[in-house]
Design a protein around this motif. Sequence first.
Motif, short mmCIF file in Angstrom:
data_model
loop_
_atom_site.label_atom_id
_atom_site.label_comp_id
_atom_site.label_asym_id
_atom_site.label_seq_id
_atom_site.Cartn_x
_atom_site.Cartn_y
_atom_site.Cartn_z
N GLY A 27 7.82 -4.22 -2.04
CA GLY A 27 7.83 -5.32 -3.00
C GLY A 27 6.55 -5.42 -3.81
O GLY A 27 6.52 -6.06 -4.87
N GLY A 31 3.75 0.56 -2.66
CA GLY A 31 5.18 0.68 -2.34
C GLY A 31 6.04 0.41 -3.57
O GLY A 31 7.03 1.11 -3.83
N GLY A 49 10.49 -6.13 2.94
CA GLY A 49 9.25 -6.89 3.09
C GLY A 49 9.62 -8.24 3.70
O GLY A 49 10.80 -8.60 3.76
N ASP A 76 11.39 -7.90 8.70
CA ASP A 76 10.07 -7.85 9.34
C ASP A 76 10.07 -6.65 10.28
O ASP A 76 10.75 -6.66 11.31
CB ASP A 76 9.84 -9.15 10.12
N ILE A 77 9.30 -5.62 9.95
CA ILE A 77 9.35 -4.38 10.75
C ILE A 77 8.64 -4.53 12.10
O ILE A 77 8.63 -3.58 12.88
CB ILE A 77 8.81 -3.16 9.98
N ARG A 78 8.09 -5.70 12.39
CA ARG A 78 7.54 -5.91 13.72
C ARG A 78 8.64 -6.18 14.74
O ARG A 78 8.38 -6.21 15.94
CB ARG A 78 6.56 -7.11 13.71
N ILE A 153 2.34 6.45 4.64
CA ILE A 153 1.13 6.20 3.84
C ILE A 153 -0.01 5.84 4.80
O ILE A 153 0.01 4.79 5.45
CB ILE A 153 1.37 5.07 2.81
N LEU A 154 -0.96 6.73 4.90
CA LEU A 154 -2.07 6.57 5.86
C LEU A 154 -3.37 6.29 5.10
O LEU A 154 -3.35 5.72 4.01
CB LEU A 154 -2.18 7.83 6.71
N LYS A 172 -3.20 3.97 11.97
CA LYS A 172 -2.88 5.05 11.03
C LYS A 172 -3.08 6.41 11.72
O LYS A 172 -2.33 7.35 11.46
CB LYS A 172 -3.78 4.98 9.80
N PRO A 200 -9.13 4.72 -2.74
CA PRO A 200 -8.92 3.39 -3.31
C PRO A 200 -7.99 3.37 -4.53
O PRO A 200 -8.23 4.05 -5.53
CB PRO A 200 -10.34 2.96 -3.71
N PHE A 201 -6.92 2.60 -4.40
CA PHE A 201 -6.00 2.29 -5.51
C PHE A 201 -5.94 0.77 -5.55
O PHE A 201 -5.27 0.17 -4.70
CB PHE A 201 -4.58 2.85 -5.23
P1 NAP Z 1 0.11 -4.45 -0.20
O1 NAP Z 1 0.54 -4.67 -1.60
O2 NAP Z 1 -0.40 -5.59 0.58
O3 NAP Z 1 1.32 -3.76 0.56
C1 NAP Z 1 1.66 -3.98 1.90
C2 NAP Z 1 3.13 -4.35 1.95
O4 NAP Z 1 3.58 -4.33 3.31
C3 NAP Z 1 3.42 -5.74 1.39
O5 NAP Z 1 4.46 -5.64 0.43
C4 NAP Z 1 3.90 -6.52 2.61
O6 NAP Z 1 4.89 -7.45 2.21
C5 NAP Z 1 4.46 -5.41 3.48
N1 NAP Z 1 4.50 -5.78 4.90
C6 NAP Z 1 3.44 -6.16 5.67
N2 NAP Z 1 3.86 -6.47 6.90
C7 NAP Z 1 5.20 -6.24 6.92
C8 NAP Z 1 6.19 -6.38 7.91
N3 NAP Z 1 5.89 -6.82 9.15
N4 NAP Z 1 7.48 -6.07 7.62
C9 NAP Z 1 7.79 -5.64 6.37
N5 NAP Z 1 6.90 -5.49 5.38
C10 NAP Z 1 5.61 -5.80 5.65
O7 NAP Z 1 -1.04 -3.33 -0.15
P2 NAP Z 1 -1.10 -1.84 -0.76
O8 NAP Z 1 -2.49 -1.62 -1.16
O9 NAP Z 1 -0.01 -1.60 -1.71
O10 NAP Z 1 -0.85 -0.95 0.56
C11 NAP Z 1 0.31 -0.15 0.70
C12 NAP Z 1 0.04 0.97 1.69
O11 NAP Z 1 -0.99 1.83 1.19
C13 NAP Z 1 -0.44 0.52 3.06
O12 NAP Z 1 0.11 1.37 4.05
C14 NAP Z 1 -1.93 0.72 2.99
O13 NAP Z 1 -2.51 0.87 4.24
C15 NAP Z 1 -1.97 1.99 2.17
N6 NAP Z 1 -3.25 2.27 1.51
C16 NAP Z 1 -3.64 1.52 0.44
C17 NAP Z 1 -4.81 1.84 -0.20
C18 NAP Z 1 -5.28 1.09 -1.41
O14 NAP Z 1 -6.36 1.39 -1.92
N7 NAP Z 1 -4.51 0.14 -1.95
C19 NAP Z 1 -5.61 2.89 0.28
C20 NAP Z 1 -5.19 3.62 1.38
C21 NAP Z 1 -3.99 3.31 1.99
P3 NAP Z 1 5.16 -8.84 3.04
O15 NAP Z 1 3.84 -9.46 3.28
O16 NAP Z 1 6.07 -9.60 2.10
O17 NAP Z 1 5.87 -8.44 4.28
#
Ligand code: NAP
Length: 303
Positions: A27, A31, A49, A76-78, A153-154, A172, A200-201
Amino acid sequence: MTELTLDDLMFKPGLMKGQRILITGGGTGLGKVMAEACAMLGAEVVIWGRRGNIVQETAKEIADAHGAKVTGMACDIRVPEAIHDAMDEVWAGGALTGLVNNAAGNFISRTEDLSPRGFDAIANIVFRGSFFVTLDAGKRWLAEGRHASVVSILTAWVWHGGPFTVPSAMSKAGLNVMTQSLAVEWGGRGVRFNAIAPGPFPTEGAWARLNPGGGVGANGEKPDPTIPLGRNGEMRELANLAVYLLDPGSAYVNGQTIAIDGGGHLRGGGGFARLSEWGDAEWEAARNAIKGANEKDRAQRTV
Ligand code: NAP
Ligand code: HXC
């Protein structure tokens, strides 16, 4: 707002026609952009999500922008039973051909400040949740003799550790080993496993918890000075790599974790080691800022 046009992608239109991809945490953030890329290339996409309104809005946005079929589901994937029920619903519309383990939770904290609940808040999403989703889909693929691609995604922390983000780095790293293990165990049965380690993104979700008080755009997206290419990642770059790994065009790639970080992990490890300089006041301010972001998101959850 959607992010991409076909010019951003390296692939021919219609490449992913006939594919059905599930993206957890689709969402928002990375992702969402991976969901958009798959949908633009003709795949049917399902995003999960906990905030039902967000996944539904995102699904509609992508579907409207690209004339694609995208379904948002609150899950909720938990909760393994919730995964199973949601996966039944997904499979009722046709078997998946790909899964992206993207959902995550994270925040910076001194490790000595973590409570057991704080550790579990992250490990239950990243480590346990991603495994349960993989297992639920995997059992179906194996039983039905189908081919599928799983992309997790790690972060590069799986290679050099992640100070001040220890529950995330540990979780991870577990998924990195899952990728390598199942690549061997299930590869010969049609299900292959790869992973992406982004640098970083900037996204709202990550920056609220890793750059608290700053937020996306706050520093003009000044990149980590240790990144050799001198910049943050661009969403389309990540989207292209995800499509490559999901598509059968990469069918001989199995068990790999590919960094997309401008070479950051090769120079000094990146990560949050620099926060060793912070004292109690900085940590208290960070914790309060993260708490505000968590409360705002929690109020929107529908499951
Ligand atoms: P984000 O927008 O916060 O994405 C995380 C998503 O996971 C949210 O949509 C959240 O939605 C969902 N989520 C969390 N807990 C959940 C649950 N229990 N069940 C279902 N959905 C759940 O952050 P992002 O930066 O895009 O991160 C996405 C991925 O990239 C992650 O794996 C992160 O570790 C990885 N990553 C990001 C970066 C970066 O720089 N942005 C760098 C390295 C790795 P809800 O809260 O609605 O559930
Ligand atoms: C210490 C903290 C804390 C903090 C929360 N906790 N924030 N501890 N420092 N800053 C503790 C709480 O005190 C509580 O423990 C426990 O964690 C659970 O807190 P809740 O707020 O009740 O958790 P919950 O509602 O389950 O939310 C989970 C969450 C939240 C992980 C804390 O951040 C979330 O939902 N995140 C999803 C989105 C996300 O994080 N996206 C970023 C991914 S970025 P006590 O004992 O006090 O009750 C990413 C990037 C990696 O992974 C790489 C970048 C380069």
